[in-house]
Scaffold this motif. Structure first.
Motif, PDB file in Angstrom:
ATOM      1  N   LEU A 125      71.277 -84.442 -19.803  1.00 20.23           N
ATOM      2  CA  LEU A 125      72.673 -84.453 -19.032  1.00 20.23           C
ATOM      3  C   LEU A 125      73.336 -83.258 -18.557  1.00 20.23           C
ATOM      4  N   ALA A 126      73.341 -82.780 -20.198  1.00 19.09           N
ATOM      5  CA  ALA A 126      73.978 -81.430 -20.461  1.00 19.09           C
ATOM      6  C   ALA A 126      73.468 -80.310 -20.173  1.00 19.09           C
ATOM      7  N   GLY A 127      72.817 -80.535 -19.431  1.00 21.66           N
ATOM      8  CA  GLY A 127      71.565 -79.174 -18.179  1.00 21.66           C
ATOM      9  C   GLY A 127      71.131 -78.499 -19.634  1.00 21.66           C
ATOM     10  N   ASN A 128      70.669 -78.772 -21.197  1.00 19.40           N
ATOM     11  CA  ASN A 128      70.136 -78.001 -21.858  1.00 19.40           C
ATOM     12  C   ASN A 128      69.458 -77.128 -21.540  1.00 19.40           C
ATOM     13  N   THR A 150      66.858 -90.257 -29.387  1.00 22.07           N
ATOM     14  CA  THR A 150      66.581 -90.243 -28.263  1.00 22.07           C
ATOM     15  C   THR A 150      68.131 -89.759 -27.651  1.00 22.07           C
ATOM     16  N   LEU A 151      69.026 -90.903 -28.200  1.00 19.60           N
ATOM     17  CA  LEU A 151      70.217 -90.501 -27.314  1.00 19.60           C
ATOM     18  C   LEU A 151      70.473 -89.298 -26.991  1.00 19.60           C
ATOM     19  N   LEU A 152      70.528 -87.968 -28.278  1.00 16.07           N
ATOM     20  CA  LEU A 152      70.666 -86.839 -27.862  1.00 16.07           C
ATOM     21  C   LEU A 152      70.244 -86.256 -27.273  1.00 16.07           C
ATOM     22  N   ASP A 153      68.599 -86.355 -27.097  1.00 12.58           N
ATOM     23  CA  ASP A 153      67.841 -85.725 -26.159  1.00 12.58           C
ATOM     24  C   ASP A 153      68.490 -86.002 -24.505  1.00 12.58           C
ATOM     25  N   LYS A 154      68.885 -87.179 -24.368  1.00 13.38           N
ATOM     26  CA  LYS A 154      69.097 -87.331 -23.145  1.00 13.38           C
ATOM     27  C   LYS A 154      70.799 -87.153 -23.136  1.00 13.38           C
ATOM     28  N   ALA A 155      71.753 -87.077 -23.818  1.00 12.01           N
ATOM     29  CA  ALA A 155      72.960 -86.484 -23.793  1.00 12.01           C
ATOM     30  C   ALA A 155      72.537 -84.176 -23.830  1.00 12.01           C
TER      31      ALA A 155
END
Ligand code: SF4
Lengths: 335, 187
Positions: B170-173, B162-167
């Motif tokens: 945040l990074a635009g992904n 979940t944290l990684l998905d949020k990050a």
């Protein structure tokens, strides 16, 4: 059922046990792999299987309905043939479904000591005539031949009409443009070649440097093989895919840094009597294996069901070297 | 053709916030868990072969520091150092932090990222390849790295996912690689 009517088998690569599991989970019909030594033509650092890992891998694949084919496909070195014989014995002890070999001594040992084990002729044997293929099937009982990537589809169809053994062709991944097993280019720059040491353009001779302009220089054995402008797709310095200067011109003399994708020819290959479709890439990671195998699974199933696998295959472009793809010799336009 | 790295890079604010944090506690923790992992799974060092003891620098482009990793039974270590202090490294891997994390758990394909120039390698290529292949085999989820099993491992993997998905959000992904792999459900 005739050769043409059978669904083609999807043969997928695995360089690690994790990749083998990924291939089996993604729907491979068969998975090919090798031992961590000179006996297999993908002898890269950190890659391949110990006998224990292979036995576990075979059990996993069989539980998923997939076969395991073990590549013992380099040419045995004089004085060290024991290593190759041991590899054949280990593969049989691990309950592998078939052995893929090229060397006459290795084929002979497998045929003699393990007559019940299926034998496939590696692409490294470069068998490209009905006479050569018949020799291997008559002498060693070879059941399938992996064809060099130098044939057009009509040539494969003609060949299949003249032989009784199954044919397997590459449909995706890195391209080796020579008649395999007969290329020593890599030896000139590094002293190592796929035929003897199991590596072409080996990574321990590879160096990447960025110059002041941000250009990536890909070097092999101290030679700059290619350069890539800043922010453009890059490639591995495989010797045949480098830029050379000859007769006053500089360019890709043998082959561009592109990858094979024969998706659009699958139906033609089926009609040409091909039994199995091979995906290249034992040196690639799980993400590649899972992506490419599931894409081609959809494509092969789609031949029977009519489902369009085009979008799934198009998504595979990012996995290709240089971000570019070709149908290679299968669709020869230069002849 | 643009590279995908900027789309997966963390905002510069994160780097600014991390920069003043003390490095030693993090180093001690990472080293301890790395040693435990290697002790638990000796087959990983076997796979690593000649790369055992070879220092390799992992440099997240969007972080203030570099990691100097050396794997060697009970002497494995992870040093956190300034990016200009990695001259000891025999090979260097550079990519945005989230790309490096995705490589650890096999979400991303290292070759594809290299072809698109989102991942850069310098120095001894064979060392990077051996490390990559070993990590592939390690199936290194956060739960596995911290030596957890059962429920706690599931919780840790879910939490960090979940944290990684949020990050990533945040990074635009917006990268081509992330899109192509995740839309296809290939994780
Ligand atoms: S140099 Fe090219 S043609 Fe020769 S073996 Fe290597 S990949 Fe094949």
């Amino acid at each position: 059922m005739s050769k043409e009517e059978k669904q083609m088998e999807l043969v997928c690569p695995a360089g690690t046990p994790a990749a083998l599991r990924a291939a089996a989970d993604a729907g491979a019909d068969a998975i090919y792999c090798g031992f961590a030594n000179e006996t297999n033509a993908r002898n890269f650092p950190g890659l391949n299987f110990s006998p224990t890992e292979l036995a576990d891998g075979v059990a996993y694949a069989h539980a998923k309905g997939a076969k395991v084919l073990v590549a013992i496909n380099t040419f045995a070195r004089a004085g060290s043939i024991g290593l190759w014989r041991q590899a054949v014995d280990d593969a049989a002890a691990c309950n592998a479904d078939a052995i893929i070999a090229a060397d006459l001594a290795v084929l002979e040992h497998a045929a003699e000591k393990h007559p019940d084990r299926r034998l496939h002729l590696s692409v490294q044997a470069a068998a490209n005539s009905p006479e050569a293929i018949r020799f291997y099937s008559d002498t060693f009982g070879v059941k399938r031949v992996v064809l060099p990537r130098v044939f057009s589809v009509p040539e494969i169809a003609a060949l299949n009409r003249e032989i009784d053994v199954e044919t397997e062709v590459f449909v995706f991944g890195g391209l080796c443009v020579m008649t395999e097993g007969r290329c020593s280019l890599s030896s000139y720059a590094t002293g190592k070649s796929p035929n003897l040491t199991g590596v072409c353009s080996p990574p321990d001779h590879v160096d990447y440097r960025e110059d002041n302009a941000g250009r990536l220089l890909a070097q092999l054995g101290g030679f700059t093989i290619d350069s890539f402008e800043k922010n453009t797709p890059a490639g591995y310095p495989t010797l045949c895919k480098g830029q050379f200067s000859a007769e006053g011109r500089t360019g890709y003399l043998f082959e561009d840094p592109v990858s094979l994708n024969a998706f659009e020819l699958l139906e033609d290959l089926a009609k040409a009597g091909v039994t199995a479709l091979k995906i290249e890439g034992r040196q690639r990671g799980k993400a590649y294996i899972a992506g490419v195998v599931s894409g081609f699974r959809r494509a092969v199933d789609g031949l029977a069901t009519g489902t369009d696998a085009g979008p799934a295959i198009a998504a595979l472009k990012t996995f290709s070297e240089g971000g570019r793809q070709t149908s290679g010799s299968y669709k020869k336009t230069w002849r | 053709m643009p590279t995908t790295a900027p789309a997966l890079s963390l905002p510069p604010l994160i780097s600014t916030l991390i920069a003043p944090l003390p490095k030693t506690p993090m180093e001690v923790l990472l080293t301890r868990f790395t040693r435990r992992l290697v002790a638990r799974r000796p087959e990983l060092l076997q796979r690593l072969g000649a790369v055992v003891k070879v220092p390799i620098a992992i440099v997240p482009d969007d972080m203030p520091h570099a990691f100097l990793l050396s794997l060697d039974n009970d002497k494995s270590s992870v040093e956190i150092c300034d990016k200009d202090q990695i001259t000891r490294a025999k090979a260097v891997v550079r990519a945005p932090f989230l790309v490096l994390l995705g490589l650890l758990d096999g979400t991303y394909d290292a070759d594809a990222l290299f072809f698109t120039r989102d991942l850069k390698i310098e120095g001894r290529t064979e060392h990077v390849l051996a490390l990559r292949n070993t990590l592939e085999e390690a199936d290194l989820t956060p739960g596995e790295f911290f030596g957890l099993s059962g429920r706690p491992a599931q919780w840790m993997n879910g939490f960090s996912g979940t944290l990684l998905d949020k990050a990533k959000r945040l990074a635009g992904n917006g990268s081509r690689n992330a899109n192509s792999m995740e839309q296809d459900g290939q994780r």
